[in-house]
Design an enzyme around this catalytic site. Structure first.
Site, short mmCIF file in Angstrom:
data_model
loop_
_atom_site.label_atom_id
_atom_site.label_comp_id
_atom_site.label_asym_id
_atom_site.label_seq_id
_atom_site.Cartn_x
_atom_site.Cartn_y
_atom_site.Cartn_z
N ALA A 10 61.46 35.73 -3.79
CA ALA A 10 61.26 36.42 -3.02
C ALA A 10 61.32 37.90 -2.77
CB ALA A 10 61.53 35.84 -1.57
N SER A 12 62.52 39.66 -6.12
CA SER A 12 62.49 40.11 -7.24
C SER A 12 61.88 39.12 -8.34
CB SER A 12 63.83 40.55 -7.91
OG SER A 12 64.69 39.62 -7.81
N GLY A 13 61.55 39.44 -9.41
CA GLY A 13 60.77 38.68 -10.56
C GLY A 13 61.60 39.07 -11.91
N ARG A 14 61.58 38.08 -12.85
CA ARG A 14 62.15 38.43 -14.07
C ARG A 14 61.48 37.48 -15.09
NH1 ARG A 14 64.46 36.02 -10.39
NH2 ARG A 14 65.16 37.84 -9.69
N HIS A 235 58.66 24.81 -8.43
CA HIS A 235 59.47 25.49 -7.25
C HIS A 235 60.54 25.89 -7.82
CE1 HIS A 235 61.69 24.21 -3.47
NE2 HIS A 235 61.40 25.87 -3.79
N ASP A 236 61.12 26.88 -7.65
CA ASP A 236 62.23 27.26 -8.20
C ASP A 236 63.44 26.74 -8.22
OD1 ASP A 236 62.57 28.33 -5.65
OD2 ASP A 236 62.52 30.38 -6.21
N THR A 258 68.52 34.16 -1.83
CA THR A 258 67.91 34.67 -0.70
C THR A 258 67.88 33.28 0.29
OG1 THR A 258 66.19 36.17 -1.73
CG2 THR A 258 65.66 35.30 0.50
N ASN A 295 67.43 22.85 3.34
CA ASN A 295 67.19 24.48 3.20
C ASN A 295 68.07 25.40 4.36
OD1 ASN A 295 64.76 25.24 1.70
ND2 ASN A 295 64.19 23.29 2.67
N GLY A 405 71.34 33.55 -8.47
CA GLY A 405 71.77 35.02 -8.38
C GLY A 405 72.93 35.06 -7.34
#
Length: 487
Positions: A10, A12-14, A235-236, A258, A295, A405
């Site tokens: 949500a 950043s991306g990699r 879904h991550d 996040t 969640n 992360g």
């Protein structure tokens, strides 16, 4: 065998390249980029064109580094989507924090019944779930739904632009609250009762299924071959849970970023009254499993607090925020991280103070006091949800695996161990991307199954153990925390 995982978060991306050599995985970051909402006309949207451009840039970088992949997969956050008509995206995807869903969950619940929705889908009630986003669109923009021909979630939309194939993936689809838990496919009756077209929703495939190849136009633009694209645990969190390096078949995990998602794997959804009352969810997992979890608002609260103080000109790095929290007085005040007040963007410090004053606590004043309030509250909430997970699964867990992360925050890992009174095993950091890679290898037969994947991941990446400390102080804090309003 070199492959690429695109992991979109949500904020950043990699893109990570992965090589499987014997019983070890080697990874290399190819590309990293920012992500976030754009505001237009009073609404929040995702910049989907930016994300597609970054995926192509990641592929171009891989080629320049001599790592043209044998396959690729994409995972992202859940619930958000695009609508397609005549091959084109009708409008930019809304951001799940957009206010248009305000009150919609209650109206849908009154129309169909919360208990019926839960018994059919097994999914936690959150105001931004896809079911309520689509219901809001039906109320506010019915002409868009009338025109729409296909519904695609974020990774599916990006895959479509890469391959020309519209294929829907199971794990992400379950987060919509529109998939029947028993049939493992779209709930046609529920979709009909919401006034939606069944034709919007394509057949579901499981993680590890081939999902097309790069279009010749994309291949020509990037100077690449027609690389196979795999449907992974899109879904991550499904990918993150696949990366948990557990040695046992029954374990508790926390995917920390996040959002924080804490739970366990189960063979069948848990949809009884207790699960409904505790607002747990049963999301699809890799390897035929379900993810019984809850969640939790997560590090979003600290991220948004940082943005607020940045706007005031008081700029601290995340490392400095953690250091300030370490220096602040312990157990001074807490929040319920899952209070709806903390969901929207904006003045987080005001809402934290309001919650503390409402619950007759001392309100934080200084940056370190706010940060400590947030981090202690998260650690204590993790214990609360871990105990609920044990209750629902009828299991006990000797410790907690943390991936993602958020485990860079060593203080949060230690405080979590202190709060739960059990060890925390932290790693790998890039859990979603590594799980994405693993599912691609399972799909191509390079790895036998999820159990073998976890063994390889355990052999490949460091896991740090945090032993609990200060037991009596944290037990007293937890007792007080559970007495807060709304817990």
């Amino acid at each position: 065998m070199s492959i690429i995982a695109f992991d979109l978060g949500a904020s950043s991306g990699r893109a990570l390249a992965g090589d499987l050599k014997g019983n070890r995985i080697q990874i290399k970051e190819i590309h990293r980029f920012s992500n976030g909402p754009i505001q237009r006309g009073g609404h929040l949207y995702w910049d989907i064109d930016h994300l597609f451009a970054q995926i192509k840039q990641g592929l171009a970088k891989a080629k320049s580094m001599g790592k043209e992949p044998d396959s690729l997969g994409i995972d992202s956050w859940a619930v958000d989507y695009g609508l397609i008509a005549q091959g084109r995206l009708l409008q930019a995807p809304y951001h799940y924090r957009d206010h248009r869903t305000d009150g919609v969950m209650d109206r849908v619940g009154e129309k169909i019944g919360r208990s019926e929705i839960f018994s059919r889908t097994g999914i936690q009630f959150l105001p931004f779930n896809t079911i309520y986003q689509l219901a809001a669109m039906g109320e506010q923009e019915p002409e868009v739904l009338i025109k729409a021909e296909r519904f695609l979630m974020i990774p599916e939309l990006l895959r479509y632009w890469l391959t020309g194939e519209m294929i829907s993936e199971f794990t992400n689809a379950t987060t919509t609250q529109l998939v029947h838990e028993a049939t493992r496919t779209w709930d046609v009756e529920l979709i009909s009762r919401l006034g939606l077209k069944r034709s919007l929703f394509g057949s579901l495939v499981q993680p590890g299924t081939p999902a097309g190849r790069l279009l010749s136009s994309v291949s020509a633009e990037l100077g690449l071959g027609t690389i196979p694209v795999m449907a992974v645990g899109e879904h991550d969190t499904a990918s993150a849970v696949a990366s948990v390096p557990a040695m046992e078949s029954s374990f508790a995990y926390l995917s920390c970023g996040t959002w924080s998602l804490l739970g366990t794997e189960v063979d069948q959804p848990v949809t009884g009254r207790k699960a409904l009352d505790l607002n747990f969810t049963n999301e699809g997992g890799v390897g035929g499993k379900y993810r019984l979890l809850k969640n939790i608002m997560g590090l979003w609260i600290l991220q948004e607090l940082k943005r607020e103080w940045d706007r005031k000109g008081q700029i601290y790095s995340f490392e400095e925020w953690v250091a300030l929290s370490r220096q602040a007085p312990a157990f001074a005040s807490w929040i319920n991280p899952d209070d709806p007040a903390f969901l929207p963007a904006g003045d987080m410090s005001v809402r934290i103070r309001e919650f503390c004053l409402k619950t007759k606590q001392q309100a934080p004043e200084q940056p370190g006091e706010f940060a400590r309030c947030i981090l202690e509250s998260l650690a204590l909430q993790y214990r609360h949800v871990l105990e609920q997970t044990e209750l629902l699964s009828e299991r006990s867990f000797p410790g907690l695996y943390m991936v993602g992360g958020g485990i860079r925050n060593e203080l949060l890992c230690q405080w979590t161990a202190n709060a739960i009174g059990r060890p925390v095993w932290a790693g790998p950091i890039e859990g979603s991307a590594i799980g994405n890679l693993a599912v691609q290898w399972i799909g191509t037969g390079e790895i036998r199954d999820l159990e073998e994947a976890r063994t390889i991941i355990r052999n490949s990446f460091a896991v740090r153990e945090y032993e609990p400390a200060q037991g009596p102080q944290w037990q007293e804090a937890y007792d007080r925390f559970c007495g807060l309003g709304g817990m």
